[in-house]
Motif scaffolding. Structure first.
Motif, PDB file in Angstrom:
ATOM      1  N   PRO A 177       0.833  -1.205   0.000  1.00 24.58           N
ATOM      2  CA  PRO A 177       0.000   0.000   0.000  1.00 24.58           C
ATOM      3  C   PRO A 177       0.860   1.244   0.000  1.00 24.58           C
ATOM      4  O   PRO A 177       1.946   1.264   0.576  1.00 24.58           O
ATOM      5  CB  PRO A 177      -0.805  -0.105   1.290  1.00 24.58           C
ATOM      6  CG  PRO A 177      -0.089  -1.074   2.152  1.00 24.58           C
ATOM      7  CD  PRO A 177       0.743  -1.947   1.275  1.00 24.58           C
ATOM      8  N   VAL A 178       0.380   2.284  -0.680  1.00 28.08           N
ATOM      9  CA  VAL A 178       1.130   3.541  -0.780  1.00 28.08           C
ATOM     10  C   VAL A 178       1.256   4.168   0.611  1.00 28.08           C
ATOM     11  O   VAL A 178       0.281   4.246   1.360  1.00 28.08           O
ATOM     12  CB  VAL A 178       0.404   4.520  -1.732  1.00 28.08           C
ATOM     13  CG1 VAL A 178       1.151   5.839  -1.812  1.00 28.08           C
ATOM     14  CG2 VAL A 178       0.256   3.891  -3.111  1.00 28.08           C
ATOM     15  N   GLY A 179       2.464   4.612   0.948  1.00 30.51           N
ATOM     16  CA  GLY A 179       2.669   5.239   2.250  1.00 30.51           C
ATOM     17  C   GLY A 179       3.040   4.244   3.336  1.00 30.51           C
ATOM     18  O   GLY A 179       3.371   4.622   4.447  1.00 30.51           O
ATOM     19  N   GLY A 180       2.981   2.942   3.025  1.00 27.43           N
ATOM     20  CA  GLY A 180       3.349   1.936   4.027  1.00 27.43           C
ATOM     21  C   GLY A 180       4.856   1.776   4.101  1.00 27.43           C
ATOM     22  O   GLY A 180       5.598   2.310   3.280  1.00 27.43           O
ATOM     23  N   GLU A 181       5.313   1.059   5.113  1.00 28.73           N
ATOM     24  CA  GLU A 181       6.740   0.786   5.188  1.00 28.73           C
ATOM     25  C   GLU A 181       6.963  -0.696   4.947  1.00 28.73           C
ATOM     26  O   GLU A 181       6.287  -1.534   5.545  1.00 28.73           O
ATOM     27  CB  GLU A 181       7.280   1.199   6.559  1.00 28.73           C
ATOM     28  CG  GLU A 181       7.192   2.695   6.759  1.00 28.73           C
ATOM     29  CD  GLU A 181       7.952   3.139   8.003  1.00 28.73           C
ATOM     30  OE1 GLU A 181       9.114   2.739   8.155  1.00 28.73           O
ATOM     31  OE2 GLU A 181       7.360   3.869   8.812  1.00 28.73           O
ATOM     32  N   LEU A 182       7.933  -0.991   4.081  1.00 26.93           N
ATOM     33  CA  LEU A 182       8.183  -2.378   3.681  1.00 26.93           C
ATOM     34  C   LEU A 182       8.347  -3.295   4.875  1.00 26.93           C
ATOM     35  O   LEU A 182       7.845  -4.416   4.909  1.00 26.93           O
ATOM     36  CB  LEU A 182       9.450  -2.457   2.834  1.00 26.93           C
ATOM     37  CG  LEU A 182       9.292  -2.185   1.341  1.00 26.93           C
ATOM     38  CD1 LEU A 182      10.480  -2.751   0.600  1.00 26.93           C
ATOM     39  CD2 LEU A 182       8.007  -2.787   0.823  1.00 26.93           C
TER      40      LEU A 182
END
Lengths: 201, 201
Positions: A177-182
């Motif tokens: 998801p956009v804005g998430g952290e891997l």
């Protein structure tokens, strides 16, 4: 009084149907409405009755609406679109509408395949979907069911059904998801993101 | 549709009056009721309308009820009791009733003194309380308002008013809650518990 007076107790009991409302919250809500917002509660009572009595499903796309056709199916610019997006619920439809990116029509399943709960193809209106596909005019079916086991199964089932028709079938992308952290993304999502990687150059 | 159909949207908006229900939960509740529990929602609609229309306050103790006198004030074994317990709300009254320990009558303030919110003695029916005290028959007033700044102020105000009458005035005990751990009890409560200590031997 180990209980409230009958009408208050009836209200407390009835409030329990709301998701996430237990006995204590129901009591708190009932008293708060009686104390502070009787007008709002009367308005809620009317809104509930009107919605439950008059809201049905669109004859074409099965979304909830009080008219025969929902306003998307009634809009010829959209109802003649060659794109048909299949979603599980009216809420999912709204979420996609709010992106402002999709201008085609919808088909709302109002559920996902779940044989154990007695939800099969008939409950999802898949016969109606087939009729619309066989009537022609659809060139792409976008499967936007949830990225869950049931959602994937439903998408796969519909994709199989679409093979008979001359339509392109796609599934919305799985990935990070956009804005998430891997670091915090779960393994399955990450492997989907890897296998679905896109060439930049 | 960037919104639902009018009747659904009206239901979503009306659900927002419930405490703790924001736009997303209102939407989820509305769709869930439409999908799965129309009968329950109709019942809730009726219960809301009936309670808001018919529930008033007991003519004597001001608790919420749909009859002229609540069932405690209508019960001569309790309404003639020399003990009068002053509570802030019907919910507090229910909590005390559920201990099963108190057999006297109540006076429900339906609020606490809060001049900034426009809640003064008149709004709490303290004139009616005074009438009942001057009529005689009450030998003890138990002040069971909340252990908060407003609750303490309200209790103090009522205690001052009671001085004119031949009544004993008491305040429910402040102290450590049963089952709590001292380590986690706040300082004010702990100092109340210390100063209110009881002799065992």
């Amino acid at each position: 009084m180990s209980k409230f007076s009958p009408l208050i107790q009836q209200l407390v009991d009835s409030l329990r149907i709301l998701p996430g409302v237990g006995p204590k919250s129901a009591q708190r809500i009932a008293l708060q409405l009686l104390e502070r917002n009787r007008a709002g509660a009367m308005q809620l009572s009317r809104a509930l009755a009107e919605a439950m009595e008059h809201v049905g499903q669109c004859a074409r796309c099965r979304t909830f609406c009080e008219t025969e056709l929902c306003h998307i199916c009634a809009d010829s610019r959209r109802s003649d679109s060659p794109s048909l997006c299949v979603v599980a619920s009216s809420a999912d439809q709204l979420a996609i509408e709010q992106t402002g990116q999709y201008k085609g029509r919808y088909f709302v399943l109002q559920g996902q395949l779940s044989p154990l709960d007695g939800i099969g193809p008939a409950q999802l209106g898949l016969d109606k979907l087939q009729q619309q596909l066989s009537a022609g005019g659809v060139s792409e079916v976008i499967l936007a069911t949830n990225p869950t086991v049931e959602g994937d199964a439903t998408a796969y089932y519909i994709a199989e059904q679409c093979k008979k028709y001359q339509v392109q079938v796609s599934r919305i992308a799985h990935g990070v998801p956009v804005g998430g952290e891997l670091e915090y993304v779960d393994g399955t999502t990450l492997s989907h993101a890897l296998s679905g990687r896109k060439l930049l150059l």
